[in-house]
Structures are given as C-alpha cells and as structure tokens.
Design an enzyme around this catalytic site. Sequence first.
Site, PDB file in Angstrom:
ATOM      1  N   SER A 244       0.816  -1.211   0.000  1.00  0.00           N
ATOM      2  CA  SER A 244       0.000   0.000   0.000  1.00  0.00           C
ATOM      3  C   SER A 244       0.854   1.267   0.000  1.00  0.00           C
ATOM      4  CB  SER A 244      -0.951  -0.063   1.192  1.00  0.00           C
ATOM      5  OG  SER A 244      -2.072   0.704   0.912  1.00  0.00           O
ATOM      6  N   LYS A 248       4.296   2.123  -2.255  1.00  0.00           N
ATOM      7  CA  LYS A 248       4.698   3.323  -3.003  1.00  0.00           C
ATOM      8  C   LYS A 248       6.140   3.672  -2.604  1.00  0.00           C
ATOM      9  CE  LYS A 248       0.026   5.191  -1.941  1.00  0.00           C
ATOM     10  NZ  LYS A 248      -0.995   4.624  -2.753  1.00  0.00           N
ATOM     11  N   TRP A 335     -10.112   0.199  -5.081  1.00  0.00           N
ATOM     12  CA  TRP A 335      -9.589   1.541  -4.761  1.00  0.00           C
ATOM     13  C   TRP A 335      -8.175   1.715  -5.327  1.00  0.00           C
ATOM     14  CZ3 TRP A 335     -11.062   6.161  -3.486  1.00  0.00           C
ATOM     15  CH2 TRP A 335     -10.282   7.027  -2.709  1.00  0.00           C
ATOM     16  N   HIS A 385      -7.576  -5.785   0.199  1.00  0.00           N
ATOM     17  CA  HIS A 385      -6.349  -5.011   0.362  1.00  0.00           C
ATOM     18  C   HIS A 385      -5.613  -5.505   1.613  1.00  0.00           C
ATOM     19  CE1 HIS A 385      -4.032  -1.326  -0.214  1.00  0.00           C
ATOM     20  NE2 HIS A 385      -4.159  -1.055   1.076  1.00  0.00           N
TER      21      HIS A 385
HETATM   22  C1  GTR Z   1      -5.455   4.474   1.682  1.00  0.00           C
HETATM   23  C2  GTR Z   1      -4.862   5.276   0.566  1.00  0.00           C
HETATM   24  C3  GTR Z   1      -4.141   4.374  -0.371  1.00  0.00           C
HETATM   25  C4  GTR Z   1      -3.254   3.388   0.352  1.00  0.00           C
HETATM   26  C5  GTR Z   1      -3.819   2.919   1.680  1.00  0.00           C
HETATM   27  C6  GTR Z   1      -2.822   2.264   2.640  1.00  0.00           C
HETATM   28  O1  GTR Z   1      -6.251   5.193   2.533  1.00  0.00           O
HETATM   29  O2  GTR Z   1      -5.904   5.970  -0.068  1.00  0.00           O
HETATM   30  O3  GTR Z   1      -3.428   5.132  -1.323  1.00  0.00           O
HETATM   31  O4  GTR Z   1      -1.990   3.900   0.504  1.00  0.00           O
HETATM   32  O5  GTR Z   1      -4.391   3.940   2.398  1.00  0.00           O
HETATM   33  O6  GTR Z   1      -1.660   2.641   2.726  1.00  0.00           O
HETATM   34  O7  GTR Z   1      -3.266   1.366   3.341  1.00  0.00           O
END
Ligand code: GTR
Length: 404
Positions: A244, A248, A335, A385
């Site tokens: 996540s 990045k 998402w 996720h």
């Molecule tokens: C979310 C965000 C994503 C992702 C995620 C995470 O809220 O919108 O880009 O990075 O968090 O890190 O779990």
Amino acid sequence: MAFAQFEPNYDENKVPKFIVPDPLTSFDGTQIKNTGDWSKIRRPELLAFFENEVYGKVPGNLDDISFKILEENTNALSGTAHIKQVEVTLKKDTESLSFTILMYLPKTTGKIPLFLGLNFYGNHTVTNDENVIVSSAWSMNNEGFGIKDNTATEKSRGVRINRWDISSIIASGMGLATIYYGEIDPDKNDFSDGLHSLFYEAGQEKPKADEWGSIAAWAFGLSRAMDYLVQDSSVGKVIVFGHSRLGKAALWAGAMDDRFAAVISNDSGCGGAALSKRRFGETVGRINESFPHWFCDNFNVYNNNEEALPVDQHQLLALIAPRPLYVASAQEDEWADPKGEFLSAHYTTSVYGLFGKKGIGTTEMPEVNMPIQNTVAYHIRTGIHDVTDYDWEQYIKWAKKFVE
Ligand code: GTR
C-alpha cells in the site's frame, strides 16, 4: 476543490481515453533504441521528473550514519532463526534521528538474501517475540491494536503477524528485515518531526514545493537501512518490499537506489504502481487531499488534471529495469485499481526488452490466483487489500529464481 466529494469511478467504461506515455520516447522526441541511451538520456530525465514533480527531492546530505546492534539471539523462533535488532542513527548538524531494523535470518551459513520492508505499527507487531522492542515513536491510534494517545504498548505485540509470513521466509532460506515507518517519519500532515526537520534551513518549517514528502522520506530510510545491510557480512541480495503506501515507498526506493536487487509492490495503488491517467478508484486529487504530506507540493498541479502528466506510473516502474519487479493486486481492492497496476507492469515491457529481460507481453489480465512470473511479475489474488500468506508464497517462489 474538494476531491473527496467526487464519487470514485469504478466503471471501466468511464475510464478516460488517454495516450500512454512511451517509455522509449524522450521528452524531446528522441527514440531510445538501446540500453546506453536508456541509461544516459531517458532514465535520468524520468527520474528527475518523479523527483521534482511527484515524490520530491532530498534536500541535502547527512553528516553521519552509524549502526549499533541492540540485540542478537541465535535461537529465535523456537531455535530456527537468528534475530538481530540494529539501531541506525542519522546525524545532520545538531539533529539526529534513530530507527531500528528487526532482522530474522535462517540459521544457514553464507550470504542470506532477504526481503526488506517497512511496517505500519511497529516491529513488535510482526512477531510475538518478547525481546522485540516496542517502538516509542508516534503511532497511528488503533483501538483494536491497543494503541491510544499515539503510543504503542505491549498490547500490540504480534497484532500484524498475519501480514509477515516469517516462518515460510525462513524455511525458504531467505531472511526478513523490517522497520517501523513511523520511526523514519510519522505519517501525519505535520513536518515538524521525523526526517524532514533534520534538513531544514534556519526558519524553515516545511519542505519546499519540489522537496520530499513522507513517501520519499520512507524511501530514504529504506536506503539508509541498505547502508547497514550492505556491510553486514551475513546479508546477500536485498529485495525491497512494501504494501500500500509502503509499496509506493518501496517502488520509489527501488527507483532511486539500484543496490536493491529487486522490488515488490503489494497493492500500492495510486501514486504507486497504478496508472494515474485511468482515474479509476483513488485519483491524484483524492490522494493529495487525503494525504497532503505524502508527495511533494508540485504534485498538486495534477489534481483532477492527470491528462497534463507527461509521464505515468509505468515509467516509475521502468526505472527499476533491468532488476526484477513484482506488482501484485487484490481482486477486491478496487480503490487501488488492479487493472491499472497490471497495465503499468505491462507497459514496462519495452524497457525490460532492451536489456533482454522478459516483461509481461500481454494486455490481458491473468485470472485470479494465476501469477505470471517473468523478470516482471504480476498476480491478482482473491480477497481484500492486505498482505497474505498467498502473496508471500509467490514472492518467495519468484525470488528464489534470482537470489542465489
Ligand atoms: C489508503 C490510501 C491508499 C493506500 C492505503 C494504505 O487510505 O488511499 O493510497 O496507501 O491507504 O496505505 O493502506
């Protein structure tokens, strides 16, 4: 403009038409035909773009970095593993910052290849081992994990074991190194603490428009951990991994620092592996509004204006070539735009091809739980996720092909 008020698009028919910027055509139109031109012309200009317009640049150099072994135990995990906790201290002028690397290594001789990844809630959350230090750095409150007043306690020991399949990693002959990301830079829109403040000029309170946000700071921390790992005689190739937002950071670290032998992006989504121009799920405007501290301020130019981007995230991924790259998605993680993550991996193929390496030739997404594992690898698994044992099983299998 409040981007959060826009409904995110999850309809493939509503994805805007756009031209995918060609990794092999430079900004002035030069065609890149060989690895020499890639390395001399195209790669540096793409790297500079991501540095100045997306993640932000590191404004200076450290004065000093030092390492201290805080704990070492050759009989961890019921005698199957060797554990080390190493404190890394960074110094700049009169300021300093320390973070701790937790390492699990199999009890084998020779140089051990390992995964290096940041974690969300502290090193003590990835294991039940009582010797692992509970971080005193700022933590995101989480009632279920027993974290309040932004302070971690014993209650959160082991709460994230499910995301780190340490026993399978060890059984495969590889190791794991992990760091709590909050020790590098607390994940909040406040630049008074963490790494950024070490580099301020007198009177400066936040980074300049082209200077680093938190993702670049976390990536910088990964590289400083690498400074330690390259001089630890038990460590071999290092694969940088992240989930996540930390995916990045892993991608940016891998792009900036070619000492990372390979890079794994797990569900990294917008500003990670996913193509921004698709505007599917999370968009540039949304992410900059929700997390104003993640990217550099220059990135705001592209809020609701992705068509103006002269690059897209596949070119971030291409900066990792010819090193192995794994992009993974989860079916229910719309998402993060699984298709955008897949296509981004696909569009690196021409660059890997210059090096004689195999990317992903097809634009057709594989079925769920049917990994494609070339030098560029991709899978989409069932579920949400998250980081699962299935994900680790694939990463280990793929990594074994090139780490020895
Ligand atoms: C979310 C965000 C994503 C992702 C995620 C995470 O809220 O919108 O880009 O990075 O968090 O890190 O779990």
